[in-house]
Scaffold this motif. Structure first.
Motif, PDB file in Angstrom:
ATOM      1  N   TYR A 136       0.807  -1.216   0.000  1.00 50.01           N
ATOM      2  CA  TYR A 136       0.000   0.000   0.000  1.00 50.01           C
ATOM      3  C   TYR A 136       0.847   1.275   0.000  1.00 50.01           C
ATOM      4  O   TYR A 136       0.701   2.126  -0.879  1.00 50.01           O
ATOM      5  CB  TYR A 136      -0.956   0.013   1.203  1.00 50.01           C
ATOM      6  CG  TYR A 136      -1.919  -1.141   1.204  1.00 50.01           C
ATOM      7  CD1 TYR A 136      -3.022  -1.152   0.353  1.00 50.01           C
ATOM      8  CD2 TYR A 136      -1.714  -2.243   2.037  1.00 50.01           C
ATOM      9  CE1 TYR A 136      -3.903  -2.223   0.334  1.00 50.01           C
ATOM     10  CE2 TYR A 136      -2.594  -3.319   2.031  1.00 50.01           C
ATOM     11  CZ  TYR A 136      -3.684  -3.303   1.178  1.00 50.01           C
ATOM     12  OH  TYR A 136      -4.554  -4.361   1.149  1.00 50.01           O
ATOM     13  N   LEU A 137       1.713   1.409   1.006  1.00 52.02           N
ATOM     14  CA  LEU A 137       2.393   2.678   1.170  1.00 52.02           C
ATOM     15  C   LEU A 137       3.449   2.929   0.095  1.00 52.02           C
ATOM     16  O   LEU A 137       3.527   4.037  -0.464  1.00 52.02           O
ATOM     17  CB  LEU A 137       3.029   2.753   2.559  1.00 52.02           C
ATOM     18  CG  LEU A 137       2.041   2.697   3.731  1.00 52.02           C
ATOM     19  CD1 LEU A 137       2.771   2.892   5.051  1.00 52.02           C
ATOM     20  CD2 LEU A 137       0.954   3.752   3.566  1.00 52.02           C
ATOM     21  N   LEU A 138       4.282   1.908  -0.197  1.00 54.75           N
ATOM     22  CA  LEU A 138       5.277   2.096  -1.257  1.00 54.75           C
ATOM     23  C   LEU A 138       4.624   2.421  -2.595  1.00 54.75           C
ATOM     24  O   LEU A 138       4.980   3.421  -3.244  1.00 54.75           O
ATOM     25  CB  LEU A 138       6.176   0.865  -1.384  1.00 54.75           C
ATOM     26  CG  LEU A 138       7.401   0.807  -0.467  1.00 54.75           C
ATOM     27  CD1 LEU A 138       8.145  -0.498  -0.688  1.00 54.75           C
ATOM     28  CD2 LEU A 138       8.325   1.985  -0.745  1.00 54.75           C
ATOM     29  N   PRO A 139       3.652   1.600  -3.077  1.00 51.06           N
ATOM     30  CA  PRO A 139       2.975   1.961  -4.342  1.00 51.06           C
ATOM     31  C   PRO A 139       2.301   3.325  -4.273  1.00 51.06           C
ATOM     32  O   PRO A 139       2.336   4.084  -5.242  1.00 51.06           O
ATOM     33  CB  PRO A 139       1.949   0.834  -4.522  1.00 51.06           C
ATOM     34  CG  PRO A 139       2.512  -0.321  -3.757  1.00 51.06           C
ATOM     35  CD  PRO A 139       3.196   0.294  -2.579  1.00 51.06           C
ATOM     36  N   ALA A 140       1.678   3.642  -3.127  1.00 48.73           N
ATOM     37  CA  ALA A 140       1.026   4.939  -3.010  1.00 48.73           C
ATOM     38  C   ALA A 140       2.036   6.079  -3.122  1.00 48.73           C
ATOM     39  O   ALA A 140       1.766   7.119  -3.739  1.00 48.73           O
ATOM     40  CB  ALA A 140       0.280   5.030  -1.680  1.00 48.73           C
ATOM     41  N   GLY A 141       3.216   5.890  -2.556  1.00 56.66           N
ATOM     42  CA  GLY A 141       4.254   6.914  -2.653  1.00 56.66           C
ATOM     43  C   GLY A 141       4.669   7.163  -4.093  1.00 56.66           C
ATOM     44  O   GLY A 141       4.819   8.315  -4.525  1.00 56.66           O
ATOM     45  N   TYR A 142       4.849   6.074  -4.839  1.00 55.52           N
ATOM     46  CA  TYR A 142       5.225   6.230  -6.242  1.00 55.52           C
ATOM     47  C   TYR A 142       4.076   6.820  -7.061  1.00 55.52           C
ATOM     48  O   TYR A 142       4.308   7.614  -7.978  1.00 55.52           O
ATOM     49  CB  TYR A 142       5.658   4.889  -6.826  1.00 55.52           C
ATOM     50  CG  TYR A 142       6.927   4.347  -6.216  1.00 55.52           C
ATOM     51  CD1 TYR A 142       8.075   5.132  -6.137  1.00 55.52           C
ATOM     52  CD2 TYR A 142       6.983   3.044  -5.701  1.00 55.52           C
ATOM     53  CE1 TYR A 142       9.240   4.646  -5.572  1.00 55.52           C
ATOM     54  CE2 TYR A 142       8.146   2.550  -5.142  1.00 55.52           C
ATOM     55  CZ  TYR A 142       9.270   3.351  -5.074  1.00 55.52           C
ATOM     56  OH  TYR A 142      10.425   2.871  -4.521  1.00 55.52           O
ATOM     57  N   GLU A 143       2.849   6.438  -6.733  1.00 54.62           N
ATOM     58  CA  GLU A 143       1.704   7.001  -7.442  1.00 54.62           C
ATOM     59  C   GLU A 143       1.619   8.508  -7.210  1.00 54.62           C
ATOM     60  O   GLU A 143       1.374   9.288  -8.132  1.00 54.62           O
ATOM     61  CB  GLU A 143       0.403   6.327  -6.986  1.00 54.62           C
ATOM     62  CG  GLU A 143       0.270   4.860  -7.371  1.00 54.62           C
ATOM     63  CD  GLU A 143       0.073   4.667  -8.863  1.00 54.62           C
ATOM     64  OE1 GLU A 143      -0.145   5.663  -9.584  1.00 54.62           O
ATOM     65  OE2 GLU A 143       0.155   3.510  -9.324  1.00 54.62           O
ATOM     66  N   LEU A 144       1.801   8.933  -5.961  1.00 57.62           N
ATOM     67  CA  LEU A 144       1.774  10.361  -5.666  1.00 57.62           C
ATOM     68  C   LEU A 144       2.908  11.088  -6.394  1.00 57.62           C
ATOM     69  O   LEU A 144       2.727  12.201  -6.900  1.00 57.62           O
ATOM     70  CB  LEU A 144       1.893  10.585  -4.159  1.00 57.62           C
ATOM     71  CG  LEU A 144       0.650  10.256  -3.321  1.00 57.62           C
ATOM     72  CD1 LEU A 144       0.976  10.363  -1.838  1.00 57.62           C
ATOM     73  CD2 LEU A 144      -0.507  11.189  -3.682  1.00 57.62           C
ATOM     74  N   GLN A 145       4.062  10.437  -6.441  1.00 59.58           N
ATOM     75  CA  GLN A 145       5.203  11.051  -7.128  1.00 59.58           C
ATOM     76  C   GLN A 145       4.915  11.219  -8.621  1.00 59.58           C
ATOM     77  O   GLN A 145       5.191  12.267  -9.208  1.00 59.58           O
ATOM     78  CB  GLN A 145       6.444  10.169  -6.930  1.00 59.58           C
ATOM     79  CG  GLN A 145       7.743  10.806  -7.388  1.00 59.58           C
ATOM     80  CD  GLN A 145       8.940   9.946  -7.018  1.00 59.58           C
ATOM     81  OE1 GLN A 145       8.803   8.816  -6.546  1.00 59.58           O
ATOM     82  NE2 GLN A 145      10.132  10.470  -7.234  1.00 59.58           N
ATOM     83  N   LYS A 146       4.311  10.182  -9.233  1.00 57.69           N
ATOM     84  CA  LYS A 146       3.956  10.263 -10.651  1.00 57.69           C
ATOM     85  C   LYS A 146       2.908  11.348 -10.879  1.00 57.69           C
ATOM     86  O   LYS A 146       2.996  12.135 -11.834  1.00 57.69           O
ATOM     87  CB  LYS A 146       3.414   8.906 -11.122  1.00 57.69           C
ATOM     88  CG  LYS A 146       2.994   8.873 -12.595  1.00 57.69           C
ATOM     89  CD  LYS A 146       4.213   9.010 -13.494  1.00 57.69           C
ATOM     90  CE  LYS A 146       3.894   8.690 -14.946  1.00 57.69           C
ATOM     91  NZ  LYS A 146       3.063   9.686 -15.606  1.00 57.69           N
ATOM     92  N   VAL A 147       1.914  11.407 -10.015  1.00 57.65           N
ATOM     93  CA  VAL A 147       0.884  12.440 -10.134  1.00 57.65           C
ATOM     94  C   VAL A 147       1.520  13.822 -10.044  1.00 57.65           C
ATOM     95  O   VAL A 147       1.185  14.741 -10.803  1.00 57.65           O
ATOM     96  CB  VAL A 147      -0.193  12.259  -9.049  1.00 57.65           C
ATOM     97  CG1 VAL A 147      -1.088  13.487  -8.957  1.00 57.65           C
ATOM     98  CG2 VAL A 147      -1.029  11.015  -9.342  1.00 57.65           C
ATOM     99  N   GLN A 148       2.429  13.991  -9.108  1.00 57.42           N
ATOM    100  CA  GLN A 148       3.086  15.282  -8.940  1.00 57.42           C
ATOM    101  C   GLN A 148       3.882  15.658 -10.191  1.00 57.42           C
ATOM    102  O   GLN A 148       3.809  16.794 -10.665  1.00 57.42           O
ATOM    103  CB  GLN A 148       4.006  15.252  -7.724  1.00 57.42           C
ATOM    104  CG  GLN A 148       4.645  16.603  -7.409  1.00 57.42           C
ATOM    105  CD  GLN A 148       5.578  16.528  -6.218  1.00 57.42           C
ATOM    106  OE1 GLN A 148       6.131  15.468  -5.926  1.00 57.42           O
ATOM    107  NE2 GLN A 148       5.753  17.639  -5.528  1.00 57.42           N
ATOM    108  N   HIS A 149       4.624  14.692 -10.750  1.00 58.45           N
ATOM    109  CA  HIS A 149       5.380  14.960 -11.976  1.00 58.45           C
ATOM    110  C   HIS A 149       4.443  15.401 -13.093  1.00 58.45           C
ATOM    111  O   HIS A 149       4.692  16.401 -13.780  1.00 58.45           O
ATOM    112  CB  HIS A 149       6.130  13.702 -12.411  1.00 58.45           C
ATOM    113  CG  HIS A 149       7.325  13.418 -11.581  1.00 58.45           C
ATOM    114  ND1 HIS A 149       8.177  12.357 -11.823  1.00 58.45           N
ATOM    115  CD2 HIS A 149       7.849  14.045 -10.498  1.00 58.45           C
ATOM    116  CE1 HIS A 149       9.145  12.351 -10.929  1.00 58.45           C
ATOM    117  NE2 HIS A 149       8.963  13.364 -10.116  1.00 58.45           N
ATOM    118  N   ASP A 150       3.387  14.626 -13.296  1.00 60.11           N
ATOM    119  CA  ASP A 150       2.466  14.924 -14.394  1.00 60.11           C
ATOM    120  C   ASP A 150       1.797  16.278 -14.197  1.00 60.11           C
ATOM    121  O   ASP A 150       1.606  17.037 -15.152  1.00 60.11           O
ATOM    122  CB  ASP A 150       1.400  13.827 -14.506  1.00 60.11           C
ATOM    123  CG  ASP A 150       1.984  12.509 -14.973  1.00 60.11           C
ATOM    124  OD1 ASP A 150       3.137  12.502 -15.457  1.00 60.11           O
ATOM    125  OD2 ASP A 150       1.294  11.473 -14.849  1.00 60.11           O
TER     126      ASP A 150
END
Length: 945
Positions: A136-150
């Motif tokens: 949960y937390l690791l994937p969520a961290g990467y998802e947030l990072q991708k969202v922020q980049h985009d």
């Protein structure tokens, strides 16, 4: 209870702060800002990077813990002086990791249960906490990072969108601003534009205006807080414009084509023109992904657009249009798909329809028109080479009967068109065409004679054979052409190949040699002029292929040998092209014993100082028994500044090594080499390096002559294989001169900073290292004499040269460097560590590095150089390449912890801790890159545009 001093030494987090960021990107930006190391004194030995790795038993806690003290500037202030020497721990992590850490602290770090109670329950809770982090937390961290980049990319694009991207581009007053706006349009605006098609006409107009304006704009330096940087030039702008047009090429194929033609026609830089040409060719690609949606629509639009050009425009743009036509004549589809960790190449055969027939007909007509209008043989050959694409069937995919029939029919049409154009064509071009059609004939014959008519094309194949046969018969009806292709060329076609093995090289050459003998006998006083004209035509053939003329030279030799009177008359009227074959004439005359003509020819050219190189080459090849004329050749060549002839004199001296006919070394070779050295003419090596006698010749030179040779090579822009062969010969007896030579080259490099193409030393050797590595003391002493402590580039100069000579760290080299560490000065120690950087910490260097550690005080900053030597990995591969490389380094250093010397043991402890930090950090970075890459390809739209 510990005393206060012990507490302060043993417990680092009596004081602490935790910096919590929303995403991994925020953490990375903070780390890259270097706020902590620039404002605090960091204790790197106790700083930790917490990340799940083998080294920390895959513990899920993730953070970076800095141990810091106030730096000297702070503690110098009265209000902070009381805190001098006090440590604080600064923890950096994301909000998700913070939540996990706070939740798990009392559960896992300080479990409330004791022995005998709740063991299974606490283990279950621990497993659940691990799963929460992993799933949960690791994937969520990467998802947030991708969202922020985009989102950040979107906002950057929106800023320009709100300003009006076209207006912003048009208002740019210089190429720096123009380049910045184009970059934003390309990277941030167009990928997020909802309806590119609607704005494309205006965008295209603005792009072309930006191109035109860029050509008239001067280059303006870019002002920065650190000084001026080179500004963007008029040649930087077209690259971005062309890339934007390429990315949008399917929005308006004809519009993109016309725009690119405008740029091509008005761009002066050859590299940019080539880039535009490749982009235009890309419009014609049979892209598998595009084909699935619109079939050959793009190619049809493109060929129709070309048809609308005037004949004069097509001729002027032929270098661009021929690759386009060649591409649309292809019979294969190609596609590339990208995944996070994979690239997939696909190919398929085209399907045949009316549009495909129209496209191919248009392309063939266009190429034939260029062929007819091309003003040069080179232009005609380029057209023919593009035309051959229409004759090829797919090689990577199964194809249909319809495609097979179409290709055979087009091949027949091409053969008919070329047959009708035989008259007046250059013989070299006709030989090329006949060669290709031979293989089309063989393919058709195999198809016609096959037991099964797999593609239903036997009748077409027979028809093609007849048409190709008609071309063959027509072109070979010209006796002069048959003689020409017999004497000149490598891949000529002859009668036996049509019915036998088309690839039987030996039979073809035997056939040609037999014909040469016939040709010589066929020359009579009555047809002499006819033969002379043909011989001149053969000699005038332009080619950069060494396989073009050997048989022609053999013909000249036989002619001069067997009919010297004919050869003499031919020489009297010979053109400059034919006199390039003077060595063959002289060789044949000498072999035939016709001394009068032989000596008269030499005397004639010596008196006029003409074709000196050819006479020297003859001397080298024939080795005449009475060679006095060669001294006159060299004298005349030096007087006339004929470098090529002097180089030939050098080569003949090498070739005659050990024979009675070898010219005097000091008087002849020395004179030639002194001349070449004075003129910095180094290309003589190309004529000498490959000779069988070269190694022994250069190994036997005197010191003075060897020095002359090396002086002539100082100006060589690089040490290629041929030059290295010469150096290796000299190194056998004069290794000291080779070291001096490279020292001079490195000094010359320093004087020629404006000549970046000058490479003083090669990246690696391919033979020279063997003689040079026999004396490690000589090598180290030479390199050490070039070293200066303030020379920051020494690692890439002298140190690199030493590692090239000793690619493996040998025992003699280790002994010499160890001696320098033990007995030498501080500068000697610095020299040794600089040299050892080139060996990337390989175990063979460890003994010397330990000696450096033993010599230096524990707090000596030069120990950092030892760390650099050990942690240098060189090139790594794979997603976790650095992680694996640092683990291997750590495994090599673990043994140091048992060393008898306390300094070495302490260094090993610190260095292993540093490697653990590097491993954790690289693991973190690699996982982050991998996860973000996966999210870049998770939309399912992974095909190329």
């Amino acid at each position: 209870m510990l005393a206060s001093q012990a507490v302060e030494q043993e417990i680092r987090d009596l004081a602490g702060a935790r910096l919590i960021f929303y995403t991994n990107t925020d953490v990375n930006r903070f780390l890259e800002s270097r706020l902590i190391p620039e404002n605090f004194e960091v204790h790197w030995d106790t700083t930790r990077v917490h990340h799940p790795t083998e080294e920390n038993a895959q513990q899920r806690y993730q953070a970076i813990h800095y141990t810091v003290l106030l730096n000297a500037q702070c503690v110098a202030l009265p209000e902070y002086s009381v805190f001098k020497g006090m440590r604080c721990e600064i923890q950096i992590q994301t909000i998700l990791n913070h939540a996990w850490a706070e939740t798990s602290h009392d559960i896992l770090y300080k479990p409330p249960t004791g022995t005998g109670f709740g063991t299974k329950a606490i283990q279950s809770i621990e497993n659940r906490m691990m799963r929460i982090m992993d799933e949960y937390l690791l994937p969520a961290g990467y998802e947030l990072q991708k969202v922020q980049h985009d989102f950040e990319r979107l906002m950057q694009g929106k800023a320009l969108f709100d300003r009006g991207m076209i207006e912003a581009l048009e208002k740019c007053g210089n190429n720096n601003d123009r380049h910045e706006v184009l970059s934003t349009i390309q990277e941030y605006v167009l990928p997020n534009y909802d309806d590119v098609g609607a704005v494309y006409p205006e965008l295209k107009r603005a792009l072309l205006k930006a191109f035109d304006d860029a050509q008239k704009s001067p280059t303006i330096p870019i002002e920065t807080p650190f000084g001026k940087l080179p500004g963007k030039t008029a040649h930087d702008i077209p690259t971005m414009i062309v890339d934007i047009l390429s990315n949008l090429r399917y929005v308006d194929v004809e519009g993109a084509f016309r725009a690119l033609l405008h740029i091509y026609s008005n761009e002066q830089d050859s590299r940019q023109r080539e880039h535009v040409s490749r982009t235009i060719k890309g419009l014609a690609d049979y892209n598998l992904h595009v084909w699935k949606q619109v079939g050959p629509a793009a190619q049809l639009i493109l060929t129709e657009s070309i048809d609308r050009l005037t004949p004069a425009e097509r001729l002027e743009l032929r270098d661009v249009l021929l690759p386009v036509w060649q591409e649309v004549l292809s019979s294969e589809l190609r596609g590339t798909s990208f995944g996070a960790d994979t690239v997939t190449f696909r190919s398929g055969a085209l399907s045949v329809g009316d549009e495909m027939r129209q496209i191919r007909q248009s392309a063939i007509n266009g190429i034939i028109d260029i062929f007819d209008r091309a003003p040069t043989e080179q232009g005609k050959t380029a057209a023919i080479n593009s035309l051959w694409e229409a004759t090829r069937l797919p090689t990577q995919a199964s194809y249909s009967k319809e495609l097979c029939a179409l290709v055979l029919a087009d091949t027949q049409r091409i053969a008919e068109l070329l047959t009708a154009r035989i008259s007046g064509q250059p013989y070299q071009l006709l030989a090329h065409i006949e060669r290709h059609l031979l293989f089309e004939y063989v393919r058709a014959r195999d198809m016609a004679e096959a037991q099964q008519d797999t593609f239903g094309c036997k009748d077409l194949a027979r028809s093609l054979m007849n048409v190709v046969g008609a071309f063959r018969d027509a072109v070979n009806a010209d006796t002069r052409f048959v003689r020409y292709k017999t004497l000149v060329g490598y891949a000529s076609v002859f009668e036996p190949q049509w019915d036998g093995d088309a690839l039987d090289y030996r039979a073809r050459e035997d056939y040609r040699k037999a014909k040469i003998a016939e040709f010589v006998q066929a020359i009579t006083p009555e047809n002499e002029k006819e033969w002379f004209d043909l011989i001149e035509l053969c000699a005038a053939t332009k080619s950069n292929d060494l396989a073009t003329f050997p048989l022609f030279a053999d013909f000249i030799v036989v002619l001069a040998n067997e009919k010297p009177d004919v050869a003499a008359r031919l020489l009297e009227r010979a053109s400059a092209d034919l006199l390039n074959f003077l060595p063959a004439f002289l060789g044949g005359l000498l072999e035939g014993g016709t001394r009068d003509t032989y000596e008269r020819t030499i005397s004639y050219h010596l008196a006029r100082g003409t074709h000196l190189a050819a006479m020297a080459r003859h001397w080298r090849l024939a080795r005449p028994e009475q060679p006095p004329f060669i001294d006159d050749v060299l004298t005349k060549a030096i007087a006339a500044a004929d470098d090529v002839a002097v180089m030939e004199c050098v080569a003949l001296t090498v070739a005659s090594h050990g024979t009675p006919s070898q010219p005097a070394l000091e008087a002849f070779f020395g004179r030639a080499m002194r001349y070449l050295a004075d003129r910095e003419a180094y290309k003589w090596v190309r004529e000498a390096w490959y000779l069988p006698e070269a190694e022994a010749f250069f190994a036997g030179l005197s010191t003075e002559l060897a020095h002359m040779v090396l002086s002539s090579l100082l100006s060589s822009p690089r040490i290629d294989h041929d030059t290295e062969e010469i150096l290796a010969g000299i190194a056998e007896t004069h290794a000291d001169l080779i070291w001096e030579f490279f020292g001079d080259r490195l000094s010359r490099k320093g004087e020629q900073d404006r000549e970046p193409s000058y490479d003083a030393i090669p990246y690696q050797f391919h033979g020279l290292e063997k003689p040079l590595s026999r004396n490690a003391d000589l090598a180290v002493n030479a390199i050490r004499s070039w070293y200066h402590p303030d020379d920051r580039l020494f690692e890439f100069g002298g140190a690199h040269l030493l590692s090239a000579v000793f690619p493996s760290f040998s025992q003699p080299l280790a002994r010499r460097l160890s001696q320098m560490v033990t007995d030498g000065s501080d500068d000697d120690v610095d020299f040794v560590t600089t040299v050892l950087r080139r060996y990337r910490g390989e175990p063979a260097t460890h003994g010397v590095l330990k000696q450096v550690i033993r010599r230096l005080p524990d707090d000596d900053p030069r120990l950092e150089k030892v760390e650099i030597c050990l942690e240098n990995t060189g090139v790594v591969s794979g997603q976790f390449g650095f992680v694996e490389a640092f683990r291997a380094k750590k495994a090599e250093i673990v043994a140091w912890q048992g060393d008898y010397n306390a300094k070495v043991k302490a260094f090993a402890e610190r260095f292993i801790a540093k490697l653990d930090r590097r491993i954790a950090f690289e693991q973190r970075s690699a996982e982050e890159r991998s996860e973000l890459r996966k999210r870049d390809y998770d939309t399912g739209d992974d095909a190329e545009p």
